[in-house]
Design a protein around this motif. Sequence first.
Motif, PDB file in Angstrom:
ATOM      1  N   TRP A  60      81.770  23.863  97.774  1.00  0.00           N
ATOM      2  CA  TRP A  60      80.643  24.284  96.948  1.00  0.00           C
ATOM      3  C   TRP A  60      80.423  23.270  95.828  1.00  0.00           C
ATOM      4  O   TRP A  60      81.363  22.840  95.171  1.00  0.00           O
ATOM      5  N   GLY A  61      79.179  22.900  95.615  1.00  0.00           N
ATOM      6  CA  GLY A  61      78.852  21.969  94.543  1.00  0.00           C
ATOM      7  C   GLY A  61      78.481  22.714  93.274  1.00  0.00           C
ATOM      8  O   GLY A  61      78.818  23.894  93.096  1.00  0.00           O
ATOM      9  N   ALA A  62      77.769  22.022  92.414  1.00  0.00           N
ATOM     10  CA  ALA A  62      77.320  22.640  91.170  1.00  0.00           C
ATOM     11  C   ALA A  62      76.324  23.751  91.477  1.00  0.00           C
ATOM     12  O   ALA A  62      75.581  23.692  92.459  1.00  0.00           O
ATOM     13  N   LEU A  63      76.310  24.757  90.628  1.00  0.00           N
ATOM     14  CA  LEU A  63      75.431  25.903  90.847  1.00  0.00           C
ATOM     15  C   LEU A  63      73.967  25.473  90.907  1.00  0.00           C
ATOM     16  O   LEU A  63      73.179  26.016  91.689  1.00  0.00           O
ATOM     17  N   ASP A  64      73.603  24.486  90.115  1.00  0.00           N
ATOM     18  CA  ASP A  64      72.213  24.023  90.099  1.00  0.00           C
ATOM     19  C   ASP A  64      71.807  23.401  91.433  1.00  0.00           C
ATOM     20  O   ASP A  64      70.612  23.319  91.746  1.00  0.00           O
ATOM     21  N   ASP A  65      72.797  22.942  92.204  1.00  0.00           N
ATOM     22  CA  ASP A  65      72.502  22.301  93.488  1.00  0.00           C
ATOM     23  C   ASP A  65      72.561  23.278  94.658  1.00  0.00           C
ATOM     24  O   ASP A  65      72.324  22.898  95.806  1.00  0.00           O
ATOM     25  N   TYR A  66      72.871  24.528  94.362  1.00  0.00           N
ATOM     26  CA  TYR A  66      73.036  25.511  95.440  1.00  0.00           C
ATOM     27  C   TYR A  66      71.704  25.803  96.132  1.00  0.00           C
ATOM     28  O   TYR A  66      70.687  26.034  95.484  1.00  0.00           O
ATOM     29  N   ASP A  67      71.723  25.772  97.453  1.00  0.00           N
ATOM     30  CA  ASP A  67      70.533  26.063  98.255  1.00  0.00           C
ATOM     31  C   ASP A  67      70.734  27.412  98.947  1.00  0.00           C
ATOM     32  O   ASP A  67      71.481  27.506  99.925  1.00  0.00           O
ATOM     33  N   PRO A  68      70.093  28.465  98.470  1.00  0.00           N
ATOM     34  CA  PRO A  68      70.309  29.795  99.050  1.00  0.00           C
ATOM     35  C   PRO A  68      69.754  29.936 100.460  1.00  0.00           C
ATOM     36  O   PRO A  68      70.046  30.920 101.142  1.00  0.00           O
TER      37      PRO A  68
END
Length: 215
Positions: free
Chosen positions: A195-203
């Motif tokens: 998992w990367g940074a939360l801002d980079d998360y693709d739902p």
Amino acid sequence: MTYDLMAQFLTEAEEQIVQAESSLAILRRHRGDAKALDACFRAFHTLKGSTGLFDLAPMERVLHAAEDLLSGLRRASADVTVDVTSLVETVDLVSRWLDTLRRTGALPAEAEQAATLECARLKAIAPHANGAKPALAGSGPPPGWQVPPEFEGRGGIAIRYVPRADSYFMGDDPVALMAAVPGLCAVKVSPRDAWGALDDYDPYSCNLVLEALST
């Protein structure tokens, strides 16, 4: 669509249901009967094609999943041991929907949810129909996969499922698919990639690996 066209569809749909039931009855007695398997496939295929004339998306999805299962069985080798009569439940579901459609002019309100569950059930069977060999816990995992230590010594069938990143867009629900595995007794969910940074998360992208144990 006119009433006459719907009436014709319902009449022909009932004929395909009867054909599917007859073929499944033969396959219950003679699992390897290629002629009955072909007839069953044609019944589902024909009915699926007819639903495209109407707003019957849940029914079309279920029939498509059943068609995929039967297509895999037709291609598979003779040693495949899938119980094709599990499609009896699919025929019963579609038959009930047709009865409701005949009475009310529409599918039942819960059809969408029921279709999702039924498609997941059929897709859980489909890998075996396509000749996939599940790994037996304790008998050696497939190359490159180490059975989770939580499963060691428990026996049964160990399964590893890595959904495609675009599985959501393909209409698949990986968790529902795994939940539909018969005899499910343990599940482990982990990320395919860190998992990367939360801002980079693709739902909208599936980043899961699902491992399970089935008795």
